[in-house]
Design a protein around this motif. Structure first.
Motif, PDB file in Angstrom:
ATOM      1  N   GLN A  93      -9.574   4.168  -0.508  1.00  0.00           N
ATOM      2  CA  GLN A  93      -8.372   4.125  -1.326  1.00  0.00           C
ATOM      3  C   GLN A  93      -8.500   5.056  -2.521  1.00  0.00           C
ATOM      4  O   GLN A  93      -9.563   5.156  -3.134  1.00  0.00           O
ATOM      5  CB  GLN A  93      -8.099   2.699  -1.811  1.00  0.00           C
ATOM      6  N   ALA A  94      -7.412   5.682  -2.874  1.00  0.00           N
ATOM      7  CA  ALA A  94      -7.418   6.630  -3.991  1.00  0.00           C
ATOM      8  C   ALA A  94      -7.545   5.925  -5.333  1.00  0.00           C
ATOM      9  O   ALA A  94      -8.230   6.400  -6.236  1.00  0.00           O
ATOM     10  CB  ALA A  94      -6.151   7.481  -3.961  1.00  0.00           C
ATOM     11  N   ASN A  95      -6.881   4.799  -5.481  1.00  0.00           N
ATOM     12  CA  ASN A  95      -6.942   4.058  -6.742  1.00  0.00           C
ATOM     13  C   ASN A  95      -6.603   2.591  -6.495  1.00  0.00           C
ATOM     14  O   ASN A  95      -6.272   2.203  -5.389  1.00  0.00           O
ATOM     15  CB  ASN A  95      -6.005   4.667  -7.801  1.00  0.00           C
ATOM     16  N   LYS A  96      -6.740   1.805  -7.550  1.00  0.00           N
ATOM     17  CA  LYS A  96      -6.464   0.357  -7.485  1.00  0.00           C
ATOM     18  C   LYS A  96      -7.247  -0.312  -6.362  1.00  0.00           C
ATOM     19  O   LYS A  96      -6.682  -1.002  -5.512  1.00  0.00           O
ATOM     20  CB  LYS A  96      -4.968   0.092  -7.353  1.00  0.00           C
ATOM     21  N   LEU A  97      -8.550  -0.112  -6.378  1.00  0.00           N
ATOM     22  CA  LEU A  97      -9.396  -0.712  -5.354  1.00  0.00           C
ATOM     23  C   LEU A  97      -9.340  -2.233  -5.459  1.00  0.00           C
ATOM     24  O   LEU A  97      -9.373  -2.783  -6.564  1.00  0.00           O
ATOM     25  CB  LEU A  97     -10.844  -0.239  -5.499  1.00  0.00           C
ATOM     26  N   PRO A  98      -9.265  -2.920  -4.327  1.00  0.00           N
ATOM     27  CA  PRO A  98      -9.173  -4.377  -4.353  1.00  0.00           C
ATOM     28  C   PRO A  98     -10.499  -5.017  -4.746  1.00  0.00           C
ATOM     29  O   PRO A  98     -11.565  -4.424  -4.581  1.00  0.00           O
ATOM     30  CB  PRO A  98      -8.819  -4.726  -2.907  1.00  0.00           C
ATOM     31  N   SER A  99     -10.406  -6.230  -5.234  1.00  0.00           N
ATOM     32  CA  SER A  99     -11.614  -6.984  -5.555  1.00  0.00           C
ATOM     33  C   SER A  99     -12.304  -7.396  -4.256  1.00  0.00           C
ATOM     34  O   SER A  99     -11.645  -7.763  -3.284  1.00  0.00           O
ATOM     35  CB  SER A  99     -11.259  -8.245  -6.346  1.00  0.00           C
ATOM     36  N   PRO A 100     -13.629  -7.371  -4.244  1.00  0.00           N
ATOM     37  CA  PRO A 100     -14.365  -7.821  -3.061  1.00  0.00           C
ATOM     38  C   PRO A 100     -14.370  -9.349  -2.891  1.00  0.00           C
ATOM     39  O   PRO A 100     -14.776  -9.848  -1.856  1.00  0.00           O
ATOM     40  CB  PRO A 100     -15.792  -7.330  -3.310  1.00  0.00           C
ATOM     41  N   CYS A 101     -13.911 -10.081  -3.900  1.00  0.00           N
ATOM     42  CA  CYS A 101     -13.972 -11.541  -3.870  1.00  0.00           C
ATOM     43  C   CYS A 101     -13.199 -12.092  -2.678  1.00  0.00           C
ATOM     44  O   CYS A 101     -12.063 -11.699  -2.416  1.00  0.00           O
ATOM     45  CB  CYS A 101     -13.415 -12.119  -5.165  1.00  0.00           C
ATOM     46  N   VAL A 102     -13.821 -13.011  -1.948  1.00  0.00           N
ATOM     47  CA  VAL A 102     -13.185 -13.676  -0.818  1.00  0.00           C
ATOM     48  C   VAL A 102     -13.106 -15.179  -1.058  1.00  0.00           C
ATOM     49  O   VAL A 102     -12.908 -15.962  -0.131  1.00  0.00           O
ATOM     50  CB  VAL A 102     -13.913 -13.366   0.512  1.00  0.00           C
ATOM     51  N   SER A 103     -13.265 -15.594  -2.318  1.00  0.00           N
ATOM     52  CA  SER A 103     -13.175 -16.997  -2.733  1.00  0.00           C
ATOM     53  C   SER A 103     -14.211 -17.888  -2.057  1.00  0.00           C
ATOM     54  O   SER A 103     -13.973 -19.052  -1.797  1.00  0.00           O
ATOM     55  CB  SER A 103     -11.760 -17.536  -2.505  1.00  0.00           C
ATOM     56  N   VAL A 104     -15.360 -17.316  -1.759  1.00  0.00           N
ATOM     57  CA  VAL A 104     -16.518 -18.068  -1.286  1.00  0.00           C
ATOM     58  C   VAL A 104     -17.607 -17.786  -2.304  1.00  0.00           C
ATOM     59  O   VAL A 104     -18.485 -16.965  -2.081  1.00  0.00           O
ATOM     60  CB  VAL A 104     -16.958 -17.630   0.130  1.00  0.00           C
ATOM     61  N   CYS A 105     -17.503 -18.429  -3.443  1.00  0.00           N
ATOM     62  CA  CYS A 105     -18.356 -18.111  -4.590  1.00  0.00           C
ATOM     63  C   CYS A 105     -19.573 -19.033  -4.613  1.00  0.00           C
ATOM     64  O   CYS A 105     -19.522 -20.145  -5.121  1.00  0.00           O
ATOM     65  CB  CYS A 105     -17.558 -18.237  -5.885  1.00  0.00           C
ATOM     66  N   GLU A 106     -20.644 -18.553  -4.028  1.00  0.00           N
ATOM     67  CA  GLU A 106     -21.895 -19.290  -3.996  1.00  0.00           C
ATOM     68  C   GLU A 106     -23.027 -18.282  -4.132  1.00  0.00           C
ATOM     69  O   GLU A 106     -23.231 -17.443  -3.265  1.00  0.00           O
ATOM     70  CB  GLU A 106     -22.022 -20.047  -2.671  1.00  0.00           C
ATOM     71  N   MET A 107     -23.723 -18.376  -5.240  1.00  0.00           N
ATOM     72  CA  MET A 107     -24.821 -17.447  -5.487  1.00  0.00           C
ATOM     73  C   MET A 107     -26.084 -17.924  -4.794  1.00  0.00           C
ATOM     74  O   MET A 107     -26.408 -19.103  -4.815  1.00  0.00           O
ATOM     75  CB  MET A 107     -25.092 -17.318  -6.990  1.00  0.00           C
ATOM     76  N   SER A 108     -26.770 -16.993  -4.174  1.00  0.00           N
ATOM     77  CA  SER A 108     -28.083 -17.269  -3.624  1.00  0.00           C
ATOM     78  C   SER A 108     -29.053 -17.223  -4.799  1.00  0.00           C
ATOM     79  O   SER A 108     -29.251 -16.173  -5.405  1.00  0.00           O
ATOM     80  CB  SER A 108     -28.451 -16.204  -2.589  1.00  0.00           C
ATOM     81  N   LEU A 109     -29.626 -18.362  -5.145  1.00  0.00           N
ATOM     82  CA  LEU A 109     -30.503 -18.422  -6.311  1.00  0.00           C
ATOM     83  C   LEU A 109     -31.709 -17.510  -6.187  1.00  0.00           C
ATOM     84  O   LEU A 109     -32.110 -16.850  -7.131  1.00  0.00           O
ATOM     85  CB  LEU A 109     -30.948 -19.859  -6.565  1.00  0.00           C
ATOM     86  N   SER A 110     -32.267 -17.431  -5.001  1.00  0.00           N
ATOM     87  CA  SER A 110     -33.449 -16.593  -4.834  1.00  0.00           C
ATOM     88  C   SER A 110     -33.089 -15.129  -4.593  1.00  0.00           C
ATOM     89  O   SER A 110     -33.875 -14.245  -4.876  1.00  0.00           O
ATOM     90  CB  SER A 110     -34.312 -17.109  -3.682  1.00  0.00           C
ATOM     91  N   GLY A 111     -31.896 -14.864  -4.081  1.00  0.00           N
ATOM     92  CA  GLY A 111     -31.528 -13.505  -3.734  1.00  0.00           C
ATOM     93  C   GLY A 111     -30.692 -12.788  -4.765  1.00  0.00           C
ATOM     94  O   GLY A 111     -30.646 -11.570  -4.799  1.00  0.00           O
ATOM     95  N   GLY A 112     -29.965 -13.525  -5.589  1.00  0.00           N
ATOM     96  CA  GLY A 112     -29.169 -12.908  -6.628  1.00  0.00           C
ATOM     97  C   GLY A 112     -27.851 -12.316  -6.166  1.00  0.00           C
ATOM     98  O   GLY A 112     -27.225 -11.562  -6.899  1.00  0.00           O
ATOM     99  N   LEU A 113     -27.401 -12.662  -4.957  1.00  0.00           N
ATOM    100  CA  LEU A 113     -26.132 -12.153  -4.436  1.00  0.00           C
ATOM    101  C   LEU A 113     -25.182 -13.300  -4.148  1.00  0.00           C
ATOM    102  O   LEU A 113     -25.607 -14.377  -3.733  1.00  0.00           O
ATOM    103  CB  LEU A 113     -26.348 -11.394  -3.120  1.00  0.00           C
ATOM    104  N   CYS A 114     -23.892 -13.039  -4.325  1.00  0.00           N
ATOM    105  CA  CYS A 114     -22.876 -13.991  -3.912  1.00  0.00           C
ATOM    106  C   CYS A 114     -22.826 -13.975  -2.386  1.00  0.00           C
ATOM    107  O   CYS A 114     -22.793 -12.909  -1.774  1.00  0.00           O
ATOM    108  CB  CYS A 114     -21.514 -13.597  -4.491  1.00  0.00           C
ATOM    109  N   ARG A 115     -22.824 -15.135  -1.784  1.00  0.00           N
ATOM    110  CA  ARG A 115     -22.804 -15.215  -0.318  1.00  0.00           C
ATOM    111  C   ARG A 115     -21.459 -14.770   0.256  1.00  0.00           C
ATOM    112  O   ARG A 115     -21.381 -14.377   1.412  1.00  0.00           O
ATOM    113  CB  ARG A 115     -23.111 -16.625   0.146  1.00  0.00           C
ATOM    114  N   GLY A 116     -20.400 -14.796  -0.540  1.00  0.00           N
ATOM    115  CA  GLY A 116     -19.082 -14.401  -0.051  1.00  0.00           C
ATOM    116  C   GLY A 116     -18.837 -12.908  -0.108  1.00  0.00           C
ATOM    117  O   GLY A 116     -18.357 -12.310   0.850  1.00  0.00           O
TER     118      GLY A 116
END
Length: 107
Positions: free
Chosen positions: A14-37
């Motif tokens: 996309q040229a501009n206004k890139l969408p958010s990557p959020c998929v409303s599955v907000c769970e952080m991997s405590l050991s990995g440091g990444l959102c699972r969604g």
């Protein structure tokens, strides 16, 4: 994670206004440091609203790389054991910053 990698490719095109990557599955991997969604770090999630399109494109590129790495390694290790080590946790991001996902052995 294939669908997320495909979404990352579309978003980066996309040229501009890139969408958010959020998929409303907000769970952080405590050991990995990444959102699972959305496979973003907390720093990336926090900074998203203030990033310009170029930096958002970098985050999407990282997400694509992470998703492809997860797919390649999913047979050998669990997602919760991965650790993210961005070269520079500060923004603005640089497109060529290396990102290492440890805890996966491919053979």
């Amino acid at each position: 994670m294939d669908w997320l990698a495909k979404q990352a490719v579309r978003a980066q095109a996309q040229a501009n206004k890139l969408p958010s990557p959020c998929v409303s599955v907000c769970e952080m991997s405590l050991s990995g440091g990444l959102c699972r969604g959305c496979l973003r770090t907390l720093d990336e999630i926090e900074a998203w609203a203030t990033l310009g399109d170029a930096d958002k494109r970098v985050v999407w590129a990282r997400i694509e790389a992470r998703a492809l790495h997860i797919r390649a390694c999913s047979v050998h290790t669990s997602f919760s054991t991965w650790t993210v080590h961005p070269a520079s946790p500060n923004f603005p991001l640089q497109p060529k910053e290396p990102l290492v996902l440890e805890g996966c052995t491919t053979w």
